[in-house]
Write an enzyme that holds these catalytic residues in place. Structure first.
Site, mmCIF file in Angstrom:
data_model
loop_
_atom_site.group_PDB
_atom_site.id
_atom_site.type_symbol
_atom_site.label_atom_id
_atom_site.label_comp_id
_atom_site.label_asym_id
_atom_site.label_seq_id
_atom_site.Cartn_x
_atom_site.Cartn_y
_atom_site.Cartn_z
ATOM 1 N N TYR A 129 41.915 36.934 38.154
ATOM 2 C CA TYR A 129 41.275 36.235 39.263
ATOM 3 C C TYR A 129 41.025 34.764 38.919
ATOM 4 O O TYR A 129 40.749 33.970 39.814
ATOM 5 C CB TYR A 129 39.926 36.874 39.620
ATOM 6 C CG TYR A 129 39.993 38.289 40.126
ATOM 7 C CD1 TYR A 129 41.209 38.946 40.358
ATOM 8 C CD2 TYR A 129 38.823 39.006 40.362
ATOM 9 C CE1 TYR A 129 41.248 40.246 40.812
ATOM 10 C CE2 TYR A 129 38.856 40.306 40.824
ATOM 11 C CZ TYR A 129 40.066 40.932 41.035
ATOM 12 O OH TYR A 129 40.087 42.228 41.484
ATOM 13 N N HIS A 176 43.757 46.791 34.293
ATOM 14 C CA HIS A 176 43.940 46.383 35.687
ATOM 15 C C HIS A 176 45.038 47.178 36.397
ATOM 16 O O HIS A 176 44.872 47.570 37.551
ATOM 17 C CB HIS A 176 44.234 44.882 35.739
ATOM 18 C CG HIS A 176 43.858 44.236 37.035
ATOM 19 N ND1 HIS A 176 43.641 42.885 37.162
ATOM 20 C CD2 HIS A 176 43.653 44.747 38.275
ATOM 21 C CE1 HIS A 176 43.315 42.592 38.400
ATOM 22 N NE2 HIS A 176 43.327 43.708 39.108
#
Length: 273
Positions: free
Chosen positions: A47, A105
């Site tokens: 991010y 992730h």
């Protein structure tokens, strides 16, 4: 108002609703979210906002002990050494000495190193660098393999989940291992989900918005949503979902919205590096 806590399979507790930070880079937004009552902040190396999340945490008057911070391991760090290197870097950017939850992730099955990676994640948990460890976007067969190889089930599996993509099979697999299902894009971003007449009608009966109906649906089916919004009025509204309850008819009407279509990547093929 803060969200109630839910028990994880490792004995820890996690807020049932959190604040998604994807694409948000203003530390003041995180300060405002904490001030509104959010105690779970969900970020990730990919991010590229861990530093700003850390700045928001540092600027908030709420103590670190009251917060639950999640970040995620990027795909290019799979293996035995990558998790330690990347978590150390994430902690530096966040300005923290530990995270409450560290997730793989994506499974990246073509690379096929997620079992080795999971073993390294368990070691980080045992050392206290992460209080809990889990995964994101792992399918039932991926979970079965992790548990068979290590005897340790992830505490959390964060997956795409919303009324258009309800993941009944995945949720059942998570439950079988005692894993808490956490929902990303819980409001079905970039779809017409919140314009569905059924949600408006349910909301009108309860005096709430369509978004609040959807988020309450998540919690009542046993999932922990992490909605994202940079608008204070909206993210305050997203948190205010525990003063009403959907009845069986409401839940059935939401279930009827299923299309089976994903918004994001398919874990069987999606790769992020």
């Amino acid at each position: 108002m803060t969200a109630p806590l839910t028990d994880l399979n490792d004995g820890c507790r996690m807020p049932l609703l959190g604040f998604g930070t994807y694409s948000i880079h203003d530390p003041e937004i995180f300060v405002q979210a904490i001030d509104a009552g959010y105690r779970l902040l969900d970020t990730a190396t990919r991010y590229e906002n861990e530093q700003e999340v850390g700045q928001g945490i540092a600027a908030s008057p709420v103590s670190r002990e009251e917060l639950f911070v999640t970040t995620k391991l990027p795909g290019d760090a799979h293996g035995s050494a990558g998790p330690r290197r990347e978590l150390t870097a994430s902690l530096g950017r966040l300005g923290l000495d530990h995270v409450d939850l560290y997730l793989i992730h994506w499974p990246l099955p073509r690379i096929d190193r997620y079992v080795e990676t999971w073993q390294a994640m368990i070691a980080l948990r045992d050392e206290g660098l992460a209080t809990s460890v889990g995964v994101s976007n792992f399918l039932p067969d991926h979970l079965d393999r992790l548990v068979a190889a290590t005897g340790v089930a992830p505490a959390v599996n964060q997956v795409e989940l919303h009324p258009y993509f309800q993941q009944a099979e995945q949720r059942a697999a998570d439950q079988r291992h005692g894993i808490t299902t956490q929902s990303w894009t819980p409001l079905g971003r970039k779809t017409d989900l919140l314009d569905q007449p059924a949600l408006a009608e349910i909301g009108a009966r309860h005096g709430v918005t369509a978004a609040q109906v959807v988020l309450r649906w998540h919690t009542q089916i046993g999932a922990a949503p992490i909605p994202k919004s940079a608008t204070p009025e909206r993210f305050r509204s997203n948190l205010d979902i525990f003063s009403f309850e959907l009845d069986p008819e409401d839940l059935a009407r939401v279930a009827d919205l299923e299309t089976g279509e994903r918004i994001g990547g398919d874990p069987r093929t999606h790769e992020e590096f």
